[in-house]
Design an enzyme around this catalytic site. Structure first.
Site, PDB file in Angstrom:
ATOM      1  CB  CYS A 113      -0.960   0.014   1.183  1.00 59.52           C
ATOM      2  SG  CYS A 113      -2.121  -1.345   1.151  1.00 59.52           S
ATOM      3  CG  HIS A 249      -2.968   3.659   2.386  1.00 63.98           C
ATOM      4  ND1 HIS A 249      -3.423   3.287   1.142  1.00 63.98           N
ATOM      5  CD2 HIS A 249      -3.053   2.535   3.165  1.00 63.98           C
ATOM      6  CE1 HIS A 249      -3.761   2.016   1.163  1.00 63.98           C
ATOM      7  NE2 HIS A 249      -3.557   1.537   2.374  1.00 63.98           N
ATOM      8  CG  ASN A 279      -6.482  -0.529   1.504  1.00 65.66           C
ATOM      9  OD1 ASN A 279      -5.812  -0.129   0.559  1.00 65.66           O
ATOM     10  ND2 ASN A 279      -5.949  -0.987   2.619  1.00 65.66           N
TER      11      ASN A 279
HETATM   12  N1  ACO Z   1     -18.339  -7.840   9.909  1.00 69.17           N
HETATM   13  C1  ACO Z   1     -18.816  -8.081  11.149  1.00 69.17           C
HETATM   14  N2  ACO Z   1     -18.009  -8.387  12.183  1.00 69.17           N
HETATM   15  C2  ACO Z   1     -16.694  -8.453  11.936  1.00 69.17           C
HETATM   16  C3  ACO Z   1     -16.151  -8.238  10.679  1.00 69.17           C
HETATM   17  C4  ACO Z   1     -17.033  -7.919   9.627  1.00 69.17           C
HETATM   18  N3  ACO Z   1     -16.625  -7.670   8.358  1.00 69.17           N
HETATM   19  N4  ACO Z   1     -14.816  -8.376  10.750  1.00 69.17           N
HETATM   20  C5  ACO Z   1     -14.521  -8.668  12.034  1.00 69.17           C
HETATM   21  N5  ACO Z   1     -15.673  -8.735  12.758  1.00 69.17           N
HETATM   22  C6  ACO Z   1     -15.811  -9.021  14.165  1.00 69.17           C
HETATM   23  C7  ACO Z   1     -14.621  -9.747  14.734  1.00 69.17           C
HETATM   24  O1  ACO Z   1     -14.756 -11.144  14.487  1.00 69.17           O
HETATM   25  C8  ACO Z   1     -14.721  -9.408  16.195  1.00 69.17           C
HETATM   26  O2  ACO Z   1     -15.692 -10.227  16.783  1.00 69.17           O
HETATM   27  P1  ACO Z   1     -15.428 -10.899  18.225  1.00 69.17           P
HETATM   28  O3  ACO Z   1     -15.242  -9.733  19.175  1.00 69.17           O
HETATM   29  O4  ACO Z   1     -16.669 -11.695  18.464  1.00 69.17           O
HETATM   30  O5  ACO Z   1     -14.183 -11.722  18.064  1.00 69.17           O
HETATM   31  C9  ACO Z   1     -15.284  -7.994  16.192  1.00 69.17           C
HETATM   32  O6  ACO Z   1     -15.867  -7.795  14.892  1.00 69.17           O
HETATM   33  C10 ACO Z   1     -14.235  -6.909  16.431  1.00 69.17           C
HETATM   34  O7  ACO Z   1     -13.126  -7.168  15.583  1.00 69.17           O
HETATM   35  P2  ACO Z   1     -11.842  -6.269  15.625  1.00 69.17           P
HETATM   36  O8  ACO Z   1     -10.844  -6.869  14.688  1.00 69.17           O
HETATM   37  O9  ACO Z   1     -11.458  -6.014  17.041  1.00 69.17           O
HETATM   38  O10 ACO Z   1     -12.403  -4.907  14.998  1.00 69.17           O
HETATM   39  P3  ACO Z   1     -11.626  -3.561  14.810  1.00 69.17           P
HETATM   40  O11 ACO Z   1     -12.374  -2.466  15.460  1.00 69.17           O
HETATM   41  O12 ACO Z   1     -10.159  -3.705  15.117  1.00 69.17           O
HETATM   42  O13 ACO Z   1     -11.758  -3.317  13.249  1.00 69.17           O
HETATM   43  C11 ACO Z   1     -10.504  -3.545  11.212  1.00 69.17           C
HETATM   44  C12 ACO Z   1     -11.226  -4.267  12.353  1.00 69.17           C
HETATM   45  C13 ACO Z   1     -11.518  -2.724  10.443  1.00 69.17           C
HETATM   46  C14 ACO Z   1      -9.897  -4.608  10.313  1.00 69.17           C
HETATM   47  C15 ACO Z   1      -9.411  -2.628  11.794  1.00 69.17           C
HETATM   48  O14 ACO Z   1      -8.627  -3.340  12.712  1.00 69.17           O
HETATM   49  C16 ACO Z   1      -8.526  -2.061  10.716  1.00 69.17           C
HETATM   50  O15 ACO Z   1      -8.942  -1.271   9.907  1.00 69.17           O
HETATM   51  N6  ACO Z   1      -7.226  -2.411  10.711  1.00 69.17           N
HETATM   52  C17 ACO Z   1      -6.266  -1.902   9.758  1.00 69.17           C
HETATM   53  C18 ACO Z   1      -6.542  -2.473   8.422  1.00 69.17           C
HETATM   54  C19 ACO Z   1      -5.675  -1.852   7.393  1.00 69.17           C
HETATM   55  O16 ACO Z   1      -5.464  -0.682   7.386  1.00 69.17           O
HETATM   56  N7  ACO Z   1      -5.202  -2.690   6.505  1.00 69.17           N
HETATM   57  C20 ACO Z   1      -4.535  -2.270   5.378  1.00 69.17           C
HETATM   58  C21 ACO Z   1      -3.170  -1.712   5.612  1.00 69.17           C
HETATM   59  S1  ACO Z   1      -2.454  -1.300   4.141  1.00 69.17           S
HETATM   60  C22 ACO Z   1      -1.927  -2.668   3.221  1.00 69.17           C
HETATM   61  O17 ACO Z   1      -0.754  -2.827   3.038  1.00 69.17           O
HETATM   62  C23 ACO Z   1      -2.884  -3.637   2.644  1.00 69.17           C
END
Ligand code: ACO
Length: 322
Positions: A113, A249, A279
């Site tokens: 990214c 980003h 993304n």
């Molecule tokens: N829909 C519904 N529930 C979901 C989903 C979904 N799509 N995905 C996860 N959950 C659930 C999880 O299973 C978890 O449930 P549990 O508590 O029963 O175990 C709950 O939601 C909370 O999950 P978290 O992972 O704690 O949620 P968080 O608030 O951290 O958000 C997210 C997750 C959106 C992925 C966040 O962590 C994020 O954006 N991280 C960075 C991602 C990113 O930027 N990636 C790209 C980087 S750049 C590259 O190089 C590709």
């Protein structure tokens, strides 16, 4: 002294829109969860017969046209992608053939990214040293091809697209500074742990997917992208109020908002496309930059800070006078 200057931008998004409502039928998720946790409402998905180079070609032609150039003027092509059409040749070489250019160097860089920032840095150095005068820089991805569409933690976050800029040699800056970092200790937190040399059977059985420790990536992305804003400001003896636009980003609106809070850059100075694009990895920054310019928000003479963060980890920024 020679500087590099952005003289044209272009973007392209596949026609097919995939909304959060549609994803509710694919995995156990909801529009509310995706929007609240990431800010994403919809993303674009390439058609089955549409490949990364197809997206790159459309974005590149728009950038070339907006710079008032023709493909024959291009003397360097650098692409950024983690989803190339083929293992080799590079997508930049495939694109070169499409554009009918032969001779000038064309190659890809791989920084996920943050790839567009790495490409801009490389091209800036080519131009400053007199090795190129008119370069095409592209970020293009079909991330939908490396998503596990049964994994709700990842498949809801990404989309496909391409963005491009023309960088030309000029006596006036242009790009004032570039800043790059990597830290391979975190290689396992965000990766596709498959390649032609390792776990090749996963490519053969179609399971070469993105895996991500979302929470860890989130924390790192906020810290790294906030710190690099300060690094770029310090390098130029500037304060945050001298920035007209931040183009970060586009991974998650909560990451973007946290960067704004940490750096003092208000929301109204931040270009946001993640709600409609998701993304798009290496394409996200040039797509957002292009949209900001085409909507008349980013204007000539303004100070723009672009920044990216990706797997590796890799992160980078560029301070640009438009
Ligand atoms: N829909 C519904 N529930 C979901 C989903 C979904 N799509 N995905 C996860 N959950 C659930 C999880 O299973 C978890 O449930 P549990 O508590 O029963 O175990 C709950 O939601 C909370 O999950 P978290 O992972 O704690 O949620 P968080 O608030 O951290 O958000 C997210 C997750 C959106 C992925 C966040 O962590 C994020 O954006 N991280 C960075 C991602 C990113 O930027 N990636 C790209 C980087 S750049 C590259 O190089 C590709």
């Amino acid at each position: 002294m020679i500087f590099s200057r952005i003289t044209g931008t272009g973007g392209y998004l596949p026609e097919r829109v995939m909304t959060n409502a549609e994803l509710e039928k694919v995995v156990d998720t909801s529009d509310e969860w995706i929007a609240a946790r990431s800010g994403i409402r919809e993303r674009r998905i390439a058609a089955d017969d549409e490949f990364t180079c197809d997206l790159a070609e459309k974005a590149a032609l728009r950038a070339i046209r907006s710079a008032g150039k023709t493909p024959a003027d291009i003397d360097l092509i650098v692409g950024a992608t983690s989803t190339p059409d083929e293992e080799f040749p590079s997508t930049a070489c495939l694109l070169q053939e499409r554009l009918g250019i032969s001779g000038p160097p064309a190659f890809d860089v791989q920084a996920v990214c943050a790839g567009f920032l790495f490409a801009v840095d490389v091209v800036d150095k080519f131009i400053r040293t007199g090795s190129a005068k008119c370069a095409l820089v592209i970020g293009a991805e079909t991330f939908s091809r490396i998503l596990d569409w049964t994994d709700r933690r990842t498949c809801v976050l990404f989309g496909d697209g391409a963005g491009a800029v023309i960088l030309e040699a000029d006596e006036e800056p242009g790009i004032l500074s570039t800043h790059l970092h990597s830290d391979g200790r975190y290689k396992d937190l965000l990766c596709v742990p498959t390649g032609v040399s390792r776990n090749y059977e996963r490519i053969q059985d179609g399971s070469a997917y993105v895996t991500m420790e979302g929470g860890e990536v989130f924390r790192w992305a906020v810290t790294a992208m906030s710190d690099i804003v300060k690094e770029a400001l310090d390098a130029n003896g500037m304060t945050h109020d001298q920035i007209d636009w931040l183009v970060p980003h586009q991974a998650n609106i909560r990451i973007i908002n946290a960067i704004g809070r940490r750096t003092g850059i208000p929301d109204e100075k931040v270009i946001v496309t993640v709600d409609r694009h998701g993304n798009t990895s290496a394409a996200s920054v040039p797509l957002a930059l292009d949209e900001g310019i085409r909507k008349g928000r980013i204007r000539p003479g303004q100070m723009v800070l672009i920044e990216g963060f990706g797997g590796g980890f890799t992160w980078g920024a560029a301070m640009i006078k438009m």
